[in-house]
Design an enzyme around this catalytic site. Structure first.
Site, PDB file in Angstrom:
ATOM      1  N   HIS A   1      78.919  67.165  29.316  1.00 42.14           N
ATOM      2  CA  HIS A   1      79.394  67.092  27.925  1.00 42.14           C
ATOM      3  C   HIS A   1      79.568  68.504  27.398  1.00 42.14           C
ATOM      4  CE1 HIS A   1      78.599  65.307  23.619  1.00 42.14           C
ATOM      5  NE2 HIS A   1      79.595  66.155  23.632  1.00 42.14           N
TER       6      HIS A   1
ATOM      7  N   HIS B   1      89.539  79.585  33.842  1.00 38.84           N
ATOM      8  CA  HIS B   1      89.985  79.330  35.206  1.00 38.84           C
ATOM      9  C   HIS B   1      88.833  79.076  36.184  1.00 38.84           C
ATOM     10  CE1 HIS B   1      88.673  83.299  36.711  1.00 38.84           C
ATOM     11  NE2 HIS B   1      88.918  83.670  35.462  1.00 38.84           N
TER      12      HIS B   1
HETATM   13  C1  COA Z   1      68.267  72.789  22.307  1.00 40.02           C
HETATM   14  C2  COA Z   1      68.062  71.440  21.643  1.00 40.02           C
HETATM   15  C3  COA Z   1      68.446  70.315  22.632  1.00 40.02           C
HETATM   16  C4  COA Z   1      66.594  71.321  21.287  1.00 40.02           C
HETATM   17  O1  COA Z   1      66.430  70.172  20.514  1.00 40.02           O
HETATM   18  P1  COA Z   1      64.961  69.526  20.357  1.00 40.02           P
HETATM   19  O2  COA Z   1      64.546  69.006  21.684  1.00 40.02           O
HETATM   20  O3  COA Z   1      65.015  68.548  19.242  1.00 40.02           O
HETATM   21  O4  COA Z   1      64.037  70.766  20.044  1.00 40.02           O
HETATM   22  P2  COA Z   1      63.402  71.205  18.643  1.00 40.02           P
HETATM   23  O5  COA Z   1      64.367  70.988  17.527  1.00 40.02           O
HETATM   24  O6  COA Z   1      62.060  70.538  18.579  1.00 40.02           O
HETATM   25  O7  COA Z   1      63.230  72.789  18.828  1.00 40.02           O
HETATM   26  C5  COA Z   1      62.254  73.313  19.703  1.00 40.02           C
HETATM   27  C6  COA Z   1      62.242  74.823  19.501  1.00 40.02           C
HETATM   28  O8  COA Z   1      63.476  75.375  19.946  1.00 40.02           O
HETATM   29  C7  COA Z   1      64.143  76.057  18.854  1.00 40.02           C
HETATM   30  N1  COA Z   1      65.563  75.765  18.995  1.00 40.02           N
HETATM   31  C8  COA Z   1      66.142  74.548  19.047  1.00 40.02           C
HETATM   32  N2  COA Z   1      67.452  74.666  19.240  1.00 40.02           N
HETATM   33  C9  COA Z   1      67.707  75.987  19.283  1.00 40.02           C
HETATM   34  C10 COA Z   1      68.903  76.739  19.447  1.00 40.02           C
HETATM   35  N3  COA Z   1      70.082  76.152  19.627  1.00 40.02           N
HETATM   36  N4  COA Z   1      68.820  78.096  19.463  1.00 40.02           N
HETATM   37  C11 COA Z   1      67.619  78.714  19.297  1.00 40.02           C
HETATM   38  N5  COA Z   1      66.446  78.032  19.144  1.00 40.02           N
HETATM   39  C12 COA Z   1      66.502  76.689  19.129  1.00 40.02           C
HETATM   40  C13 COA Z   1      63.525  75.478  17.595  1.00 40.02           C
HETATM   41  O9  COA Z   1      63.622  76.383  16.520  1.00 40.02           O
HETATM   42  C14 COA Z   1      62.101  75.258  18.053  1.00 40.02           C
HETATM   43  O10 COA Z   1      61.409  76.484  18.074  1.00 40.02           O
HETATM   44  P3  COA Z   1      59.819  76.548  17.771  1.00 40.02           P
HETATM   45  O11 COA Z   1      59.156  75.636  18.750  1.00 40.02           O
HETATM   46  O12 COA Z   1      59.488  77.994  17.988  1.00 40.02           O
HETATM   47  O13 COA Z   1      59.672  76.078  16.362  1.00 40.02           O
HETATM   48  C15 COA Z   1      68.939  71.267  20.377  1.00 40.02           C
HETATM   49  O14 COA Z   1      68.461  72.127  19.321  1.00 40.02           O
HETATM   50  C16 COA Z   1      70.394  71.591  20.614  1.00 40.02           C
HETATM   51  O15 COA Z   1      70.855  72.712  20.507  1.00 40.02           O
HETATM   52  N6  COA Z   1      71.168  70.500  20.998  1.00 40.02           N
HETATM   53  C17 COA Z   1      72.574  70.584  21.250  1.00 40.02           C
HETATM   54  C18 COA Z   1      73.310  69.783  20.144  1.00 40.02           C
HETATM   55  C19 COA Z   1      74.784  69.668  20.426  1.00 40.02           C
HETATM   56  O16 COA Z   1      75.506  70.641  20.525  1.00 40.02           O
HETATM   57  N7  COA Z   1      75.218  68.401  20.555  1.00 40.02           N
HETATM   58  C20 COA Z   1      76.574  68.075  20.831  1.00 40.02           C
HETATM   59  C21 COA Z   1      77.195  67.370  19.645  1.00 40.02           C
HETATM   60  S1  COA Z   1      78.829  66.808  19.997  1.00 40.02           S
END
Ligand code: COA
Length: 107
Positions: A20, A11
């Site tokens: 998104h 709510h």
């Molecule tokens: C947060 C996010 C944007 C980061 O992506 P990125 O820019 O490619 O970052 P990286 O993969 O290089 O990760 C960077 C650091 O964050 C950490 N990390 C990334 N995503 C994380 C998460 N969800 N939870 C905890 N840690 C996370 C990685 O382990 C890494 O840690 P380190 O530097 O200590 O090794 C991505 O992981 C994410 O969660 N995207 C959302 C995806 C989603 O739900 N999309 C919708 C689909 S419909």
């Protein structure tokens, strides 16, 4: 706005243009999501918390404090990772030591 499968909006939420909500994400009551923000799959935003414009909430995060504009947060509880546009890391500390409330978005 994109609302993927299983995303839930409780709510009194406000969701900005082009935000998104990924699969299984949850917005508790009174949450505000800025335009262009991404709430990652399975993430949860606690009641009355705001997520800023163009901010990103990582997969599985639990957001319990304000997320400023343009900041990526991850983890439980969610902590800043980097500014969305520059990808500059917020600091050199492990993610587990970062707190949302102490960080401002960087240009
Ligand atoms: C947060 C996010 C944007 C980061 O992506 P990125 O820019 O490619 O970052 P990286 O993969 O290089 O990760 C960077 C650091 O964050 C950490 N990390 C990334 N995503 C994380 C998460 N969800 N939870 C905890 N840690 C996370 C990685 O382990 C890494 O840690 P380190 O530097 O200590 O090794 C991505 O992981 C994410 O969660 N995207 C959302 C995806 C989603 O739900 N999309 C919708 C689909 S419909």
């Amino acid at each position: 706005m994109i609302v993927n499968t299983g995303a839930q909006i409780d709510h009194d939420c406000e969701v900005g243009d082009f935000a998104h909500l990924a699969p299984g994400s949850v917005l508790c009551g009174g949450v505000r999501i800025g335009s262009l923000a991404l709430i990652g799959a399975g993430a949860c935003v606690a009641p009355h918390i705001s997520v800023g414009v163009a901010s990103v909430v990582g997969v599985g995060a639990a957001v319990v404090d304000l997320v400023p504009d343009g900041v990526t947060v991850v983890g439980v509880p969610a902590r800043p990772l980097f500014a969305s546009e520059t990808r500059e890391r917020v600091d050199d500390a492990p993610a587990s030591r970062r707190r949302v409330r102490t960080i401002e978005a960087r240009e």
